[in-house]
Design a protein around this motif. Structure first.
Motif, PDB file in Angstrom:
ATOM      1  N   VAL A 132       0.840  -1.207   0.000  1.00  0.00           N
ATOM      2  CA  VAL A 132       0.000   0.000   0.000  1.00  0.00           C
ATOM      3  C   VAL A 132       0.872   1.254   0.000  1.00  0.00           C
ATOM      4  O   VAL A 132       0.634   2.198  -0.755  1.00  0.00           O
ATOM      5  CB  VAL A 132      -0.948  -0.003   1.217  1.00  0.00           C
ATOM      6  N   LEU A 133       1.912   1.251   0.838  1.00  0.00           N
ATOM      7  CA  LEU A 133       2.802   2.417   0.894  1.00  0.00           C
ATOM      8  C   LEU A 133       3.553   2.611  -0.413  1.00  0.00           C
ATOM      9  O   LEU A 133       3.845   3.753  -0.806  1.00  0.00           O
ATOM     10  CB  LEU A 133       3.782   2.270   2.059  1.00  0.00           C
ATOM     11  N   ASP A 134       3.876   1.526  -1.103  1.00  0.00           N
ATOM     12  CA  ASP A 134       4.544   1.642  -2.411  1.00  0.00           C
ATOM     13  C   ASP A 134       3.641   2.365  -3.417  1.00  0.00           C
ATOM     14  O   ASP A 134       4.112   3.202  -4.193  1.00  0.00           O
ATOM     15  CB  ASP A 134       4.913   0.255  -2.950  1.00  0.00           C
ATOM     16  N   VAL A 135       2.351   2.030  -3.400  1.00  0.00           N
ATOM     17  CA  VAL A 135       1.420   2.716  -4.300  1.00  0.00           C
ATOM     18  C   VAL A 135       1.288   4.184  -3.897  1.00  0.00           C
ATOM     19  O   VAL A 135       1.303   5.085  -4.740  1.00  0.00           O
ATOM     20  CB  VAL A 135       0.044   2.028  -4.298  1.00  0.00           C
ATOM     21  N   LEU A 136       1.196   4.441  -2.595  1.00  0.00           N
ATOM     22  CA  LEU A 136       1.061   5.820  -2.125  1.00  0.00           C
ATOM     23  C   LEU A 136       2.316   6.640  -2.397  1.00  0.00           C
ATOM     24  O   LEU A 136       2.258   7.873  -2.448  1.00  0.00           O
ATOM     25  CB  LEU A 136       0.748   5.833  -0.624  1.00  0.00           C
ATOM     26  N   ALA A 137       3.458   5.944  -2.565  1.00  0.00           N
ATOM     27  CA  ALA A 137       4.719   6.647  -2.840  1.00  0.00           C
ATOM     28  C   ALA A 137       4.863   7.027  -4.309  1.00  0.00           C
ATOM     29  O   ALA A 137       5.753   7.815  -4.657  1.00  0.00           O
ATOM     30  CB  ALA A 137       5.902   5.781  -2.413  1.00  0.00           C
ATOM     31  N   LEU A 138       4.009   6.468  -5.180  1.00  0.00           N
ATOM     32  CA  LEU A 138       4.073   6.822  -6.598  1.00  0.00           C
ATOM     33  C   LEU A 138       3.713   8.295  -6.776  1.00  0.00           C
ATOM     34  O   LEU A 138       2.721   8.779  -6.233  1.00  0.00           O
ATOM     35  CB  LEU A 138       3.108   5.955  -7.410  1.00  0.00           C
ATOM     36  N   GLU A 139       4.533   8.983  -7.526  1.00  0.00           N
ATOM     37  CA  GLU A 139       4.331  10.418  -7.691  1.00  0.00           C
ATOM     38  C   GLU A 139       3.288  10.702  -8.762  1.00  0.00           C
ATOM     39  O   GLU A 139       3.390  10.208  -9.889  1.00  0.00           O
ATOM     40  CB  GLU A 139       5.651  11.088  -8.075  1.00  0.00           C
ATOM     41  N   PRO A 140       2.268  11.498  -8.441  1.00  0.00           N
ATOM     42  CA  PRO A 140       1.356  11.963  -9.501  1.00  0.00           C
ATOM     43  C   PRO A 140       2.114  12.889 -10.451  1.00  0.00           C
ATOM     44  O   PRO A 140       3.216  13.363 -10.132  1.00  0.00           O
ATOM     45  CB  PRO A 140       0.273  12.720  -8.727  1.00  0.00           C
ATOM     46  N   LEU A 141       1.539  13.126 -11.606  1.00  0.00           N
ATOM     47  CA  LEU A 141       2.156  14.093 -12.507  1.00  0.00           C
ATOM     48  C   LEU A 141       2.162  15.472 -11.853  1.00  0.00           C
ATOM     49  O   LEU A 141       1.215  15.846 -11.166  1.00  0.00           O
ATOM     50  CB  LEU A 141       1.386  14.147 -13.825  1.00  0.00           C
ATOM     51  N   PRO A 142       3.245  16.239 -12.037  1.00  0.00           N
ATOM     52  CA  PRO A 142       3.306  17.562 -11.398  1.00  0.00           C
ATOM     53  C   PRO A 142       2.176  18.467 -11.891  1.00  0.00           C
ATOM     54  O   PRO A 142       1.817  18.448 -13.071  1.00  0.00           O
ATOM     55  CB  PRO A 142       4.688  18.094 -11.817  1.00  0.00           C
ATOM     56  N   GLU A 143       1.626  19.234 -10.980  1.00  0.00           N
ATOM     57  CA  GLU A 143       0.524  20.141 -11.300  1.00  0.00           C
ATOM     58  C   GLU A 143       0.972  21.587 -11.102  1.00  0.00           C
ATOM     59  O   GLU A 143       1.702  21.896 -10.149  1.00  0.00           O
ATOM     60  CB  GLU A 143      -0.686  19.846 -10.410  1.00  0.00           C
ATOM     61  N   PRO A 144       0.536  22.481 -11.973  1.00  0.00           N
ATOM     62  CA  PRO A 144       0.925  23.885 -11.815  1.00  0.00           C
ATOM     63  C   PRO A 144       0.198  24.539 -10.647  1.00  0.00           C
ATOM     64  O   PRO A 144      -0.930  24.172 -10.329  1.00  0.00           O
ATOM     65  CB  PRO A 144       0.492  24.513 -13.149  1.00  0.00           C
ATOM     66  N   ALA A 145       0.862  25.501 -10.016  1.00  0.00           N
ATOM     67  CA  ALA A 145       0.223  26.227  -8.909  1.00  0.00           C
ATOM     68  C   ALA A 145      -0.973  27.022  -9.419  1.00  0.00           C
ATOM     69  O   ALA A 145      -2.027  27.075  -8.795  1.00  0.00           O
ATOM     70  CB  ALA A 145       1.243  27.144  -8.241  1.00  0.00           C
ATOM     71  N   THR A 146      -0.805  27.635 -10.596  1.00  0.00           N
ATOM     72  CA  THR A 146      -1.888  28.399 -11.224  1.00  0.00           C
ATOM     73  C   THR A 146      -2.034  27.910 -12.660  1.00  0.00           C
ATOM     74  O   THR A 146      -1.168  28.191 -13.503  1.00  0.00           O
ATOM     75  CB  THR A 146      -1.584  29.902 -11.228  1.00  0.00           C
ATOM     76  N   PRO A 147      -3.095  27.160 -12.965  1.00  0.00           N
ATOM     77  CA  PRO A 147      -3.252  26.635 -14.322  1.00  0.00           C
ATOM     78  C   PRO A 147      -3.339  27.757 -15.354  1.00  0.00           C
ATOM     79  O   PRO A 147      -3.998  28.777 -15.138  1.00  0.00           O
ATOM     80  CB  PRO A 147      -4.560  25.847 -14.249  1.00  0.00           C
ATOM     81  N   ALA A 148      -2.631  27.560 -16.476  1.00  0.00           N
ATOM     82  CA  ALA A 148      -2.672  28.539 -17.565  1.00  0.00           C
ATOM     83  C   ALA A 148      -3.980  28.410 -18.337  1.00  0.00           C
ATOM     84  O   ALA A 148      -4.701  27.416 -18.213  1.00  0.00           O
ATOM     85  CB  ALA A 148      -1.477  28.332 -18.490  1.00  0.00           C
ATOM     86  N   GLU A 149      -4.274  29.391 -19.143  1.00  0.00           N
ATOM     87  CA  GLU A 149      -5.501  29.413 -19.926  1.00  0.00           C
ATOM     88  C   GLU A 149      -5.151  29.338 -21.414  1.00  0.00           C
ATOM     89  O   GLU A 149      -4.476  30.221 -21.945  1.00  0.00           O
ATOM     90  CB  GLU A 149      -6.284  30.697 -19.650  1.00  0.00           C
ATOM     91  N   PRO A 150      -5.571  28.283 -22.120  1.00  0.00           N
ATOM     92  CA  PRO A 150      -5.236  28.168 -23.548  1.00  0.00           C
ATOM     93  C   PRO A 150      -6.001  29.194 -24.383  1.00  0.00           C
ATOM     94  O   PRO A 150      -7.116  29.589 -24.046  1.00  0.00           O
ATOM     95  CB  PRO A 150      -5.665  26.736 -23.889  1.00  0.00           C
ATOM     96  N   ALA A 151      -5.385  29.596 -25.501  1.00  0.00           N
ATOM     97  CA  ALA A 151      -6.015  30.596 -26.357  1.00  0.00           C
ATOM     98  C   ALA A 151      -7.120  29.993 -27.204  1.00  0.00           C
ATOM     99  O   ALA A 151      -8.114  30.659 -27.509  1.00  0.00           O
ATOM    100  CB  ALA A 151      -4.955  31.242 -27.249  1.00  0.00           C
ATOM    101  N   ASP A 152      -6.957  28.730 -27.637  1.00  0.00           N
ATOM    102  CA  ASP A 152      -7.964  28.085 -28.473  1.00  0.00           C
ATOM    103  C   ASP A 152      -7.825  26.577 -28.304  1.00  0.00           C
ATOM    104  O   ASP A 152      -7.190  26.113 -27.348  1.00  0.00           O
ATOM    105  CB  ASP A 152      -7.810  28.507 -29.941  1.00  0.00           C
ATOM    106  N   SER A 153      -8.400  25.817 -29.237  1.00  0.00           N
ATOM    107  CA  SER A 153      -8.361  24.358 -29.123  1.00  0.00           C
ATOM    108  C   SER A 153      -7.352  23.725 -30.083  1.00  0.00           C
ATOM    109  O   SER A 153      -7.404  22.524 -30.341  1.00  0.00           O
ATOM    110  CB  SER A 153      -9.751  23.775 -29.393  1.00  0.00           C
ATOM    111  N   GLY A 154      -6.432  24.533 -30.605  1.00  0.00           N
ATOM    112  CA  GLY A 154      -5.397  23.978 -31.475  1.00  0.00           C
ATOM    113  C   GLY A 154      -4.389  23.150 -30.687  1.00  0.00           C
ATOM    114  O   GLY A 154      -4.111  23.429 -29.522  1.00  0.00           O
ATOM    115  N   ILE A 155      -3.860  22.133 -31.331  1.00  0.00           N
ATOM    116  CA  ILE A 155      -2.902  21.223 -30.678  1.00  0.00           C
ATOM    117  C   ILE A 155      -1.588  21.264 -31.453  1.00  0.00           C
ATOM    118  O   ILE A 155      -1.588  21.274 -32.697  1.00  0.00           O
ATOM    119  CB  ILE A 155      -3.449  19.781 -30.640  1.00  0.00           C
TER     120      ILE A 155
END
Length: 586
Positions: free
Chosen positions: A310-333
């Motif tokens: 259980v601790l091994d699973v809890l030790a897995l790092e989530p993907l890093p998240e930004p403190a303040t999410p940016a805002e995309p200009a449009d839906s282009g990829i």
């Protein structure tokens, strides 16, 4: 035992760590009081055999006081331990649930069903059993004998020394046994998790298995997993019982040694017979505690293994998240020189650059293993790229954050999973606050309205586990209706028409056209005829983009796409010929 207390402290928060400390302290106190009570037997017997009733009465009073104090400490410790056990069960399940939903979606690419289900069932129960059932007898089995040895040192130091040497030998044997059992338990748990996953898979895929006659015999994966379970169980039992036998032999040898030494000292006149009898009674009780410790140590090791997993699973790092999410200009990829490999293996994508304009349809084609699905998963941030960047509306998806990205992206997988419940529930899960008009419009565009009319209770028809009452094409149309209802600006489709019949393919194709009308769509195409109208077609091969352009441009170019087109066109022209009729004899 110290190790598992430390691991438990790592699992719980600060208030529960304090509670764990209180439980351990109370059980240690219980063990000391129990050991002192055992030690009081010697002076009581000595005074009784000498007929010194005043001394006997005094020691009996001390024994009674220790008895009362022990039971008070035992009651308080048990109540606190049971309370902590209940909290531990809740903490384990809550932390597992909260953490796994934050792990990268790519972590679920592997088969985690058996692993997580076992952690959430037997694993959580094993962990909760530590303060509830194991800590008290284990602590008593260690602390009580140590207290007896200390008390015996004041009565007869030679017997105390013999017991001390024996204790060290027995604990060393127990430690070795715990290590051996721990290794076997790890293999056993892995085999049980694999078996659980294969049984679930077997149950969910009964239609396909029965079509090919795999009902009772011939299910190699399940049968192999169950055989591995049996072998792992047998190895664990043999190892455990064999080690326990060695442990019991060492304890019996210790008892024999102490009895022989006590008889020798008594016959030599250096130990009073009354004291010798009391010490032998004390030794027998001492040995019983060691036996208890040996029997419980295996259970402790199993619980420790569950806690570590259980601790091994809890030790897995989530993907890093930004403190303040940016805002995309449009839906282009946009993919800029993207490279990616799974866990340091060979590159799946290598220096891939691609621009997908907003509100356009891009098709990705290529042979199996060329990196098509990986490309889609990187856009949805199932993983972070090894090098380069993936951008949505000019913003790196790592700066958007998972929640903001998922609000803007709908994914339609080739393998659709529908949940037990009504058809309405399964479509509305993408946007629970949608209006009836929006639901009906999504159903119309995805041709789900045909399904609603056919079902006996319409939207309120229960569709069974994994949508078992619907066909594969109908499930796919339901998944597209989800994507339409979510109304996300970006839609990713992973070979959504690969296994559909002509009628369902036509329905899904209409739904794709509806999706791409005002959304950015990337679709992995298996049937090239479904994407001839795409704004651009990208050909992947060996993790590289080898061609790109419209359907007509790529046919003129005469490269890999033209080869694919010819292969698919020729394959669709195949048909089974009827066998010639044999003339009937008159």
């Amino acid at each position: 035992m110290i190790t598992i207390v430390r691991l438990l402290a790592a699992l719980v928060d600060r208030p529960h760590r304090r509670q764990l400390t209180r439980v351990v302290a109370m059980f240690v106190t219980t063990g000391v009081l129990q050991g002192l009570a055992f030690a009081c037997v010697v002076p009581v017997l000595d005074a009784a055999l000498r007929q010194d009733w005043d001394a006997a009465t005094t020691w009996l009073g001390v024994l009674a006081g220790l008895f009362v104090a022990h039971h008070i400490a035992l009651t308080v410790g048990n109540l606190d331990g049971y309370d902590l056990a209940c909290d531990l069960l809740d903490i384990t399940l809550s932390r597992l649930g909260d953490h796994t939903v934050r792990l990268p979606l790519g972590w679920y690419d592997q088969d985690r069903t058996g692993q997580l289900s076992r952690m959430a069932s037997k694993g959580a129960t094993d962990i909760a059993s530590v303060p509830g059932h194991l800590l008290r007898p284990l602590i008593a089995a260690v602390v009580s004998p140590v207290t007896v040895v200390v008390a015996m040192a004041f009565l007869e130091w030679r017997l105390a020394l013999a017991l001390l040497v024996g204790v060290v030998a027995v604990l060393a044997t127990t430690r070795l046994l715990a290590v051996i059992v721990g290794r076997g338990e790890g293999a056993y748990d892995a085999a049980m998790a694999e078996g659980s996953a294969r049984v679930v898979e077997f149950a969910l895929n009964q239609p396909a298995l029965r079509v090919f006659g795999r009902t009772v015999h011939g299910n190699e994966l399940v049968e192999t997993a169950l055989r591995d379970q049996k072998r792992a169980s047998r190895r664990l039992l043999v190892t455990g019982f064999g080690g326990l036998g060695i442990q019991l032999l060492s304890i019996q040898a210790l008892l024999t040694l102490v009895i022989a030494l006590a008889v020798h000292l008594s016959l030599g006149g250096t130990l009073a017979p009354a004291i010798a009898i009391g010490l032998l009674v004390l030794t027998v009780r001492f040995v019983e505690s060691l036996i208890d410790y040996g029997e419980l140590s295996s259970a402790l090791r199993i619980a420790e293994g569950s806690l570590r997993r259980v601790l091994d699973v809890l030790a897995l790092e989530p993907l890093p998240e930004p403190a303040t999410p940016a805002e995309p200009a449009d839906s282009g990829i946009e993919l800029r020189e993207v490279a990616f490999s799974y866990d340091g293996a060979a590159q799946v994508l290598d220096q891939v650059s691609l621009t997908v304009p907003p509100r356009s349809l891009t098709a990705v084609v290529g042979p199996s293993g060329s990196g098509k699905s990986t490309l889609l998963r990187l856009v949805a941030r199932f993983h972070d790229v090894t090098a380069g960047s993936v951008r949505l509306g000019g913003v790196d998806v790592r700066d958007l954050g998972t929640e903001a990205l998922m609000r803007r992206v709908s994914i339609v997988f080739q393998d659709v999973y529908l949940f037990e419940g009504t058809l309405r529930d399964n479509v509305m899960m993408s946007r629970p606050d949608a209006t009836e008009e929006e639901l009906e419009e999504a159903a119309r565009l995805a041709r789900v309205d045909d399904i609603v009319e056919r079902l006996p209770h319409g939207w309120q028809t229960r569709i069974g586990e994994a949508g078992s009452t619907l066909s594969g094409g109908e499930k796919q149309r339901v998944s597209i209706a989800r994507a339409l209802l979510k109304d996300a600006p970006v839609v990713l489709l992973d070979e959504a028409t690969a296994a559909l019949d002509a009628e369902n393919e036509a329905a899904v194709q209409e739904a794709l056209t509806a999706l791409s009308a005002d959304r950015t769509v990337i679709v992995i195409a298996h049937r090239l005829q479904t994407v001839v109208a795409a704004d651009q077609i990208v050909v992947l091969d060996g993790g590289l983009i080898v061609e790109r352009g419209s359907h007509s441009e790529l046919l003129v170019h005469g490269g890999r796409y033209l080869d694919f087109w010819r292969e698919r066109t020729q394959a669709e022209g195949w048909r089974l010929l009827e066998a010639p009729q044999t003339p009937q004899s008159p």
